[in-house]
Structures are given as structure tokens and as C-alpha cells.
Design an enzyme around this catalytic site. Structure first.
Site, mmCIF file in Angstrom:
data_model
loop_
_atom_site.group_PDB
_atom_site.id
_atom_site.type_symbol
_atom_site.label_atom_id
_atom_site.label_comp_id
_atom_site.label_asym_id
_atom_site.label_seq_id
_atom_site.Cartn_x
_atom_site.Cartn_y
_atom_site.Cartn_z
ATOM 1 N N GLU A 164 12.443 -9.061 22.857
ATOM 2 C CA GLU A 164 11.142 -8.460 22.542
ATOM 3 C C GLU A 164 10.178 -8.630 23.707
ATOM 4 O O GLU A 164 9.411 -7.729 24.049
ATOM 5 C CB GLU A 164 10.562 -9.094 21.282
ATOM 6 C CG GLU A 164 9.184 -8.592 20.913
ATOM 7 C CD GLU A 164 8.361 -9.594 20.129
ATOM 8 O OE1 GLU A 164 7.189 -9.806 20.480
ATOM 9 O OE2 GLU A 164 8.900 -10.160 19.161
ATOM 10 N N GLU A 209 4.628 -20.336 23.565
ATOM 11 C CA GLU A 209 4.383 -19.708 22.271
ATOM 12 C C GLU A 209 4.890 -20.602 21.137
ATOM 13 O O GLU A 209 4.212 -20.783 20.114
ATOM 14 C CB GLU A 209 5.079 -18.348 22.217
ATOM 15 C CG GLU A 209 4.860 -17.590 20.914
ATOM 16 C CD GLU A 209 5.590 -16.259 20.886
ATOM 17 O OE1 GLU A 209 5.517 -15.573 19.841
ATOM 18 O OE2 GLU A 209 6.248 -15.905 21.881
#
Length: 456
Positions: A83, A160
């Protein structure tokens, strides 16, 4: 009022009888003059669009029906990694050029990885749709996955994950899902673990990319100001230019097997020690699948129990007792499994009391059912939320994608609302009894050294 099956053959207008399998087009004219169309293109590429009169923008999404649950050992985290990497450059464009394409027209582009799918999407003015189609198609078909960019992005993903690990509510949800899903792949975190991200090789990511980013897997959905035939033409040109083989006899990959999975939860209490000011509590169990006919029943149950400020959890735990600022219930439904849960964040010293109240409200719902007033209010809440959500082209684009991937069934708004309004109080109580009887998973994240510190 209509429900459209999405087979590999077609239906035309509102006759809904199968036509010749060679005619791979579906058309439905719905509320407000909208028109939903579905085509299967060479290569087995599926395209679903909803033309919305009066819109000046279009949201388009490129879906790959592959998510974190589909990863094999050695590939954990690769779906989420991709992604990120598809924005990092293709054989035609650099990462900066991809970003500039959308920034230059005031558009928005992003992507999302889920347990069962990955979607790359953009929202642009209708005049800029050709650009969006070409750029996203280029990303999906021709990502370079440059070794240097991969190493750079590895660090970004680690950050993240660290950000998520600093959020006690996120930690509670991840641990709850891991225990309620047991050793099933749906229990794994979407983004992988830091250890998995550090260990995964470029070769493993490339293997995942080549295995799943193929014409027969690709689903393109769009909603807003558009012409279906023009969009299909744009897509075919972009995919052909990228070198994809588009066999006119190819068919789409079959949908996932909807047979309910055998889930073995890990019931009981788990305490995760974190130096935070609140105890984050989740109680729940396995629930129904995305194919279950009781989906609307569960929606009503969820609305009554913890779906808003008038819900039982909010009124009992926050309004009457002042024990929490945030409390709600939630559910997730996948092709072959699902779960249901209740959350509350409270002072550590009140954790034991709140745990008891969460469980007691589910038990009370199972034992006593719901009132006619609660049923009516829940239906109104769901109906209004459904209609308001679908004012947005992005929501309609996502609805088409989920329909194609999971159930193979498209519902227009009238049909969706009729199913909600058909739910009875007896159905809600029966489902509550089923959920209340299941083994419960209790997850608590807070400043507790061990389970005994909760004072249960």
C-alpha cells in the site's frame, strides 16, 4: 425497491433475468436518477460505477480483494507494505510526480489496507477523471518497488506501528481481535508487527505483488459524475499500455468461500500494562459473518446497546454513573467470520465496576429484550445514517466495492432501508441471547501490573 445479484452474467434494467453469459453488463437505475452499472472486461477485470446526477466530482477506487488474512509465513505485513510502496514510483512516474498529479488539480489520493482487501482511491473533479484513472492504473500495474524506497518506507511503517502502539485504545482493539479470532489469520494485525516488517525482504513483497495484482483480481469502482463506457475505455487503454495481458475469455477470480470458519477464541481476561491515565476495556465475542441474513438485526442491536448518546451503554455508564467519557459497542463482519465488542475508557480504580456493567448490559438485553421505542429509535438512527452517508460519492464507491467482493449483491437505498425496518424486537433479543451465551474475551490496557491489580 430492488436487490441486484452480481453474477458473472448480466441483467438489464429492472428485468433481472439472466441474459446470455457473453453479455457481461449489469444496469440498474435507482433513486435520484442514479445509474449503477457493472461490466466484466477482458482479463476478467470487473468495473462497477454509479453515475450521480448533479455531482461535479468523481471518486474512483482500484480494489485488490487480498488483505492481511491472505499473507503466508514470510510475507506477513507485505499487503500493507505494498500500500505504501505503490505511491513510491512506477516505470513512468516518480513518487513526486504521482503526488503532483493530484495536487495540481486539487484532488485527493490515498489507499487503505484491510483484512480482506486493499484499495487505492482518488477523488477529483470530473474533468480530471482521465488523469486519476491513468495514474492509479499505472501504480497498480507498474510499481517499481525500488530497493532504496523500500528501505526508506520500512522505517516509515515502523514509525506508523510505533504511533499505534502509543495509543492505548488501538492496543486494546488489536489484542482483543487477536484473542477473539484465536489462531485464525483474521486475528493478525493488518500492518504486521515491527519484527515482521524488519524481516520481510523485497523479494517477498515482490512475490506478493506479482501473485495478486492481476487482471482477474482487479475490481474498479467509481461514483459521481461519470460515464460508464468512457471509464471502461480509459481503464482498458491504461491496462493495455502497462503491458497487462487482457484475455477476452478470462473470468474474474471467484469470491471467497462464505462457509463459516471454525474460530477458537481465547476467552477470559488479558491485562496489558501501559503507563496511561485510563483503563481501556473491551469485552466481546465472536459474531455473525458478512453473509449472514441477520446483518441488519445486528445493526439494530448495536444501535440500541452502544450506538449513540441515547444507547444503553452511554446512558448507564456515562450519564447515570459518570464512569467514562467514551463508551460504545461495535462489530466487524468478514466473509466467513465476525466479532462483536463493547468498549469503555475509565479511571483505573473504576475498571472492575465498568467491566461488570458492560457484561451486565449485554446480559440484560438478552434476558429482557428491547422496547418498541428503542426499536423505532434504532431504525431511525440507522436509516438516517445510511442515507446521509450515501450523499458522498466516496461512500457509494466503497459500497460498490464491498458488494462485489463480499456478498455479490447490490442493494439500492430503498432495499437497504426496507431490510432495516423489517427487523423485529424478537430477532434482536434472539441474537443478543446467542451472543451473550458465547465465551467472552476481556481485554484491559492500563496501569496494572497484573490481573489481580484490577480488583475483580
Amino acid at each position: 425497491m430492488v436487490m441486484i445479484p452480481l453474477p458473472l452474467h448480466s441483467v438489464e434494467d429492472q428485468q433481472f433475468s439472466p441474459l446470455d453469459p457473453a453479455d457481461l453488463t449489469l444496469v440498474h437505475r435507482g433513486e435520484g436518477g442514479s445509474e449503477v452499472r457493472r461490466s466484466i472486461l477482458p482479463g476478467g477485470v470487473r468495473v462497477l460505477t454509479e453515475a450521480m446526477p448533479g455531482q461535479r466530482s468523481t471518486t474512483v477506487g482500484f480494489w485488490i480483494p487480498v488483505g492481511s488474512r491472505d499473507e503466508e509465513a514470510g510475507h506477513y505485513g507485505s499487503t500493507h507494505f505494498l500500500e505504501h510502496l505503490l505511491f513510491k514510483g512506477t516505470t513512468k512516474r516518480s513518487a513526486l510526480e504521482i503526488a503532483q498529479s493530484f495536487d495540481a488539480v486539487g484532488g485527493e489520493s490515498n489507499a487503505a489496507t484491510a483484512k480482506e482487501s486493499t484499495c487505492y482511491y482518488a477523488r477529483v473533479l470530473d474533468t480530471d477523471l482521465p488523469m486519476a484513472m491513468e495514474v492509479i492504473a499505472d501504480m497498480v500495474t507498474s510499481a517499481v518497488i525500488d530497493p532504496h524506497e523500500l528501505e526508506q518506507e520500512r522505517g516509515v511503517i515502523i514509525e506508523e506501528l510505533a504511533m499505534d502502539a502509543d495509543d492505548a485504545t488501538d492496543v486494546a482493539h488489536e489484542h482483543f481481535v487477536a484473542r477473539v479470532m484465536g489462531n485464525h489469520p483474521l486475528g493478525r494485525p493488518i500492518g504486521g508487527s515491527p519484527e515482521e516488517i524488519m524481516a520481510i525482504s523485497r523479494e517477498a513483497v515482490m512475490e506478493h505483488y506479482r501473485a495478486h495484482y492481476r487482471p482477474s483480481e482487479l475490481i474498479v469502482t467509481a461514483a459521481g459524475s461519470l460515464d460508464h463506457e468512457e471509464l471502461c475505455s480509459m481503464l482498458m487503454t491504461a491496462l493495455s499500455d502497462a503491458g497487462w495481458e487482457l484475455d477476452p475469455l478470462a473470468v474474474p477470480e471467484p469470491r471467497r468461500n462464505p462457509e463459516p470458519a471454525k474460530i477458537t477464541s481465547i476467552p477470559g481476561l488479558e491485562v496489558i500494562n501501559r503507563p496511561v491515565e485510563q483503563a481501556n476495556i473491551i469485552i466481546g465475542c465472536t459474531s455473525i459473518t458478512g453473509h449472514d441474513d441477520r446483518r441488519q438485526v445486528l445493526a439494530v442491536l448495536n444501535a440500541v446497546l452502544g450506538g449513540g448518546m441515547s444507547s444503553r451503554l452511554f446512558q448507564e455508564i456515562r450519564e447515570k454513573r459518570g464512569l467514562a467519557y467514551s463508551t460504545y459497542s461495535f462489530s466487524a463482519a468478514y466473509t466467513d467470520a465476525g466479532y462483536f465488542g463493547m468498549y469503555a475508557g475509565c479511571a483505573p480504580g473504576k475498571a472492575a465496576e465498568v467491566i461488570g456493567l458492560l457484561g451486565a448490559e449485554l446480559d440484560r438485553l438478552a434476558q429482557q429484550g428491547i422496547s418498541a421505542e428503542e426499536l423505532s429509535q434504532a431504525k431511525g438512527q440507522l436509516a438516517g445514517g445510511t442515507v446521509l452517508a450515501l450523499e458522498d460519492p466516496g461512500s457509494r464507491m466503497s459500497r460498490l466495492g464491498r458488494a462485489e467482493m463480499i456478498t455479490g449483491e447490490f442493494q439500492d437505498i430503498d432495499e437497504a432501508l426496507s431490510r432495516v425496518h423489517a427487523v423485529t424486537a424478537e430477532q434482536v433479543q434472539a441474537l443478543a441471547q446467542e451472543l451473550a451465551a458465547r465465551e467472552r474475551v476481556i481485554t484491559v490496557v492500563g496501569p496494572f501490573e497484573n490481573e489481580a491489580a484490577l480488583g475483580l
